[in-house]
Design a protein around this motif. Structure first.
Motif, mmCIF file in Angstrom:
data_model
loop_
_atom_site.group_PDB
_atom_site.id
_atom_site.type_symbol
_atom_site.label_atom_id
_atom_site.label_comp_id
_atom_site.label_asym_id
_atom_site.label_seq_id
_atom_site.Cartn_x
_atom_site.Cartn_y
_atom_site.Cartn_z
ATOM 1 N N GLY A 8 28.631 120.055 55.026
ATOM 2 C CA GLY A 8 28.957 118.657 55.059
ATOM 3 C C GLY A 8 30.527 118.689 54.900
ATOM 4 N N ALA A 9 30.949 117.587 54.337
ATOM 5 C CA ALA A 9 32.382 117.443 54.307
ATOM 6 C C ALA A 9 32.992 117.974 53.047
ATOM 7 C CB ALA A 9 32.588 115.933 54.219
ATOM 8 N N SER A 10 32.032 118.526 51.728
ATOM 9 C CA SER A 10 32.698 118.902 50.832
ATOM 10 C C SER A 10 33.438 120.074 50.768
ATOM 11 C CB SER A 10 31.486 119.083 49.512
ATOM 12 O OG SER A 10 30.357 119.370 50.270
ATOM 13 N N VAL A 11 33.167 121.240 51.626
ATOM 14 C CA VAL A 11 33.883 122.253 51.831
ATOM 15 C C VAL A 11 35.169 122.119 52.161
ATOM 16 C CG1 VAL A 11 33.367 123.039 54.364
ATOM 17 C CG2 VAL A 11 33.883 124.666 52.499
ATOM 18 N N PHE A 12 35.571 120.771 52.869
ATOM 19 C CA PHE A 12 36.799 120.549 53.186
ATOM 20 C C PHE A 12 37.605 120.076 51.885
ATOM 21 C CE2 PHE A 12 34.216 120.134 56.916
ATOM 22 C CZ PHE A 12 35.039 121.172 57.803
ATOM 23 N N VAL A 13 37.123 119.689 50.730
ATOM 24 C CA VAL A 13 37.463 119.033 49.387
ATOM 25 C C VAL A 13 37.217 120.036 48.239
ATOM 26 C CG1 VAL A 13 37.385 117.134 47.895
ATOM 27 C CG2 VAL A 13 37.203 116.913 50.427
ATOM 28 N N GLN A 14 35.948 120.433 48.187
ATOM 29 C CA GLN A 14 35.623 121.154 47.146
ATOM 30 C C GLN A 14 36.379 122.514 46.435
ATOM 31 O OE1 GLN A 14 33.796 119.093 45.725
ATOM 32 N NE2 GLN A 14 32.483 120.057 44.472
ATOM 33 N N ALA A 96 36.407 108.813 53.481
ATOM 34 C CA ALA A 96 37.432 108.110 53.293
ATOM 35 C C ALA A 96 39.060 108.654 52.853
ATOM 36 C CB ALA A 96 37.291 106.900 52.056
ATOM 37 N N ARG A 97 39.079 109.798 52.190
ATOM 38 C CA ARG A 97 40.052 110.361 51.748
ATOM 39 C C ARG A 97 40.812 110.960 53.157
ATOM 40 N NH1 ARG A 97 39.181 114.787 46.933
ATOM 41 N NH2 ARG A 97 38.654 113.255 45.293
ATOM 42 N N TYR A 98 39.862 111.467 53.930
ATOM 43 C CA TYR A 98 40.578 112.140 55.236
ATOM 44 C C TYR A 98 40.985 110.772 56.173
ATOM 45 C CZ TYR A 98 40.008 116.995 54.422
ATOM 46 O OH TYR A 98 40.002 118.226 53.946
ATOM 47 N N VAL A 99 40.233 109.642 55.835
ATOM 48 C CA VAL A 99 40.709 108.601 56.839
ATOM 49 C C VAL A 99 42.052 108.264 56.225
ATOM 50 C CG1 VAL A 99 40.218 106.139 57.492
ATOM 51 C CG2 VAL A 99 38.488 107.683 57.405
ATOM 52 N N ALA A 100 42.434 108.393 55.217
ATOM 53 C CA ALA A 100 43.775 107.807 54.499
ATOM 54 C C ALA A 100 44.652 109.080 55.012
ATOM 55 C CB ALA A 100 43.600 108.165 52.997
ATOM 56 N N ALA A 113 37.022 101.987 51.904
ATOM 57 C CA ALA A 113 36.723 102.540 53.399
ATOM 58 C C ALA A 113 35.245 103.255 53.102
ATOM 59 C CB ALA A 113 37.747 103.572 53.478
ATOM 60 N N ALA A 114 35.159 103.920 51.910
ATOM 61 C CA ALA A 114 33.782 104.529 51.395
ATOM 62 C C ALA A 114 32.887 103.779 51.720
ATOM 63 C CB ALA A 114 33.983 105.265 50.294
ATOM 64 N N ILE A 115 32.923 102.673 51.054
ATOM 65 C CA ILE A 115 31.574 101.445 50.979
ATOM 66 C C ILE A 115 31.343 101.128 52.559
ATOM 67 C CG2 ILE A 115 30.977 99.073 50.445
ATOM 68 C CD1 ILE A 115 32.322 99.720 47.714
ATOM 69 N N ALA A 116 32.458 100.829 53.095
ATOM 70 C CA ALA A 116 32.286 100.556 54.543
ATOM 71 C C ALA A 116 31.657 101.420 55.337
ATOM 72 C CB ALA A 116 33.842 100.229 55.190
ATOM 73 N N ALA A 117 31.719 102.588 55.130
ATOM 74 C CA ALA A 117 31.312 103.610 56.229
ATOM 75 C C ALA A 117 29.580 103.570 55.422
ATOM 76 C CB ALA A 117 31.359 105.043 55.485
ATOM 77 N N ILE A 118 29.294 103.472 54.370
ATOM 78 C CA ILE A 118 27.922 103.645 53.807
ATOM 79 C C ILE A 118 27.255 102.282 54.565
ATOM 80 C CG2 ILE A 118 26.106 103.216 51.774
ATOM 81 C CD1 ILE A 118 28.340 104.801 49.954
ATOM 82 N N VAL A 119 27.789 101.152 54.392
ATOM 83 C CA VAL A 119 27.369 99.882 55.112
ATOM 84 C C VAL A 119 27.030 100.055 56.484
ATOM 85 C CG1 VAL A 119 27.626 97.308 55.606
ATOM 86 C CG2 VAL A 119 28.199 98.410 53.288
ATOM 87 N N VAL A 120 27.931 100.819 57.332
ATOM 88 C CA VAL A 120 27.894 100.857 58.668
ATOM 89 C C VAL A 120 26.544 101.719 59.124
ATOM 90 C CG1 VAL A 120 28.849 101.765 60.790
ATOM 91 C CG2 VAL A 120 30.128 100.167 59.180
ATOM 92 N N ALA A 270 31.689 114.337 58.245
ATOM 93 C CA ALA A 270 31.353 113.702 57.032
ATOM 94 C C ALA A 270 30.399 112.579 57.648
ATOM 95 C CB ALA A 270 32.445 113.033 56.376
ATOM 96 N N VAL A 271 30.653 111.761 58.814
ATOM 97 C CA VAL A 271 29.484 111.076 59.199
ATOM 98 C C VAL A 271 28.344 111.596 59.544
ATOM 99 C CG1 VAL A 271 29.193 109.772 61.434
ATOM 100 C CG2 VAL A 271 31.564 109.522 60.454
ATOM 101 N N GLY A 272 28.130 112.847 60.132
ATOM 102 C CA GLY A 272 26.922 113.670 60.527
ATOM 103 C C GLY A 272 26.271 113.833 59.128
#
Length: 417
Positions: A8-14, A96-100, A113-120, A270-272
């Motif tokens: 996922g995206a977490s290996v890029f943050v964790q 959202a952190r990486y969008v930042a 931004a995180a909420i927008a991603a969930i909605v979309v 993260a989108v995937g």
């Protein structure tokens, strides 16, 4: 699918979360290896259960059939209130952190931004765009390519960030090591989701175990290599303090352009994951409602789009509430220990299943009974140490799960009247 959902995206943050617990290079890499082995053991347990019950629903079905219907209900309940929605919330925050990286966003900007991603992404799933496995496959290839690219860049451009004596494997306390492992397990999350589609897989008794084993090994190799690269390129303190470690590592090698390229790939990744997770959850809530263990209206299918649209909406709303109110760390700790308590139960369910008269496993776990027993023990250690480390948050999370019991008995009575 296994590799696609897990990476996922977490290996890029964790890594920052893990290095806070185990501040030496040797310990960090051992944490990732141990988490990988645990994931492999869990996958093997899941593989036998999915060959015994090859129908859609995953862990919910296994618990219901081997332990008790109540435990299956509680898994779905915990999935909705904390585990599954928590993964959606946490993954969207990473996105959202990486969008930042491209558009400076403050704390609230990141949440928005995180909420927008969930909605979309929930809307896309609502419309029943059967996003073909093509999209998922493309994204998975892109993710693995991102990791290979980062590693190739390390070989070509990387210069070591010398840490000197700090890199020695000084003693790390057991409790801290386990907390590190549980943070790493969050990056391995989702390995059981492939079993949710067992009903739609060709020759599941052979295919699913093979997929789980190859997937778990591939991901472990990727993660260990990636973290070795981070630690090679950046001083340990820098990895620990970074909220976008992959971008920082790329920046150290190839300047702003490298960082931008990797950030874009992390966003895609993260989108995937969000897509896969948003798609999987409602299928369980739908199945539960369909069996009379949830509001009947949740089991409706959209007349035109043929999707469990109400389950998708409810999941999206609650995930957005979690983003708006919770911090990233609180979200992922709650996810890890609630899930692992259920995984311990799932292992116990397998031991019970083996004692049933006339049960002949289509696929048998390697190293039975040691693998399931070790898996149960490790799951409990992870959950207990995590609960002890943050009793207040854990009490809230566990209270949420236990609240499901009166609800369950209410439904059962309700269903029979």
């Amino acid at each position: 699918m296994v590799v696609g959902i897990i990476i996922g995206a977490s290996v890029f943050v964790q890594p920052a979360e893990i290095n806070r617990h185990v501040p030496t290079v040797a310990a960090v890499l051992s944490v990732w290896v141990v988490a990988g082995v645990l994931t492999l053991f869990g996958s093997l347990v899941c593989a036998e259960l999915s060959s015994a019950f090859p129908r859609t629903g995953g862990v919910y079905v296994f618990l219901k059939e081997t332990v008790s219907p109540a435990s299956g209900f509680l898994w779905g309940w915990a999935m909705f209130w904390s585990a599954h929605s928590g993964i959606i919330a946490a993954s969207s925050v990473i996105l959202a952190r990486y969008v930042a990286f491209f558009y400076p966003l403050g704390g609230w900007g990141i949440r928005a931004a995180a909420i927008a991603a969930i909605v979309v992404l929930s809307s896309v799933n609502y419309l029943g765009v059967r996003q073909g496995s093509r999209l998922q496959t493309l994204i998975t290839i892109a993710k693995v390519a991102a990791i290979v690219l980062l590693l190739a860049m390390v070989v070509v451009f990387g210069s070591p960030a010398h840490d000197g004596p700090a890199a020695s494997a000084a003693g790390v306390p057991f409790r801290e090591f386990v907390l590190g492992v549980s943070a790493a397990l969050f990056a391995f999350g989702g390995w059981h989701m492939v079993t949710y589609t067992a009903g739609e897989t060709r020759d599941p008794p052979k295919t699913i175990p093979r997929a789980l084993v190859i997937g778990a090994l591939t991901v472990t190799a990727c993660y260990v290599a990636l973290n070795a690269a981070y630690l090679y390129l950046l001083p340990l303190e820098r990895v620990t303090s970074s909220s976008r470690v992959a971008a920082d590592a790329a920046q150290a090698m190839a300047g702003p352009r490298g960082a931008a390229a990797i950030s874009a790939l992390v966003i895609l990744s993260a989108v995937g994951v969000l897509n896969g997770v948003i798609l999987a959850g409602p299928r369980t809530y739908f199945a539960m409602a369909d069996e009379g263990l949830g509001f009947r209206w949740l089991s409706r299918v959209h007349p035109r789009f043929h999707t469990p649209h109400r389950a998708i909406v409810v999941q999206a709303v609650w995930s957005c509430v979690l983003v708006a109110t919770g911090t990233y760390r609180a979200l992922f700790t709650r996810v890890v220990y609630t899930e692992w308590l259920f995984f311990a139960l799932m292992g116990a369910g397998l031991l019970r299943l083996r004692r049933r008269a006339g049960y002949t496993p289509v696929y048998a776990v390697w190293g039975y009974p040691w693998v399931p027993v070790l898996f149960i023990a490790a799951s409990l250690v992870v959950a207990i140490i995590q609960i002890a480390a943050d009793p207040v948050q854990s009490a809230v999370g566990l209270f949420l799960v236990v609240l499901g019991l009166p609800v369950y008995f209410f439904w059962i009575r309700h269903a029979h009247h």
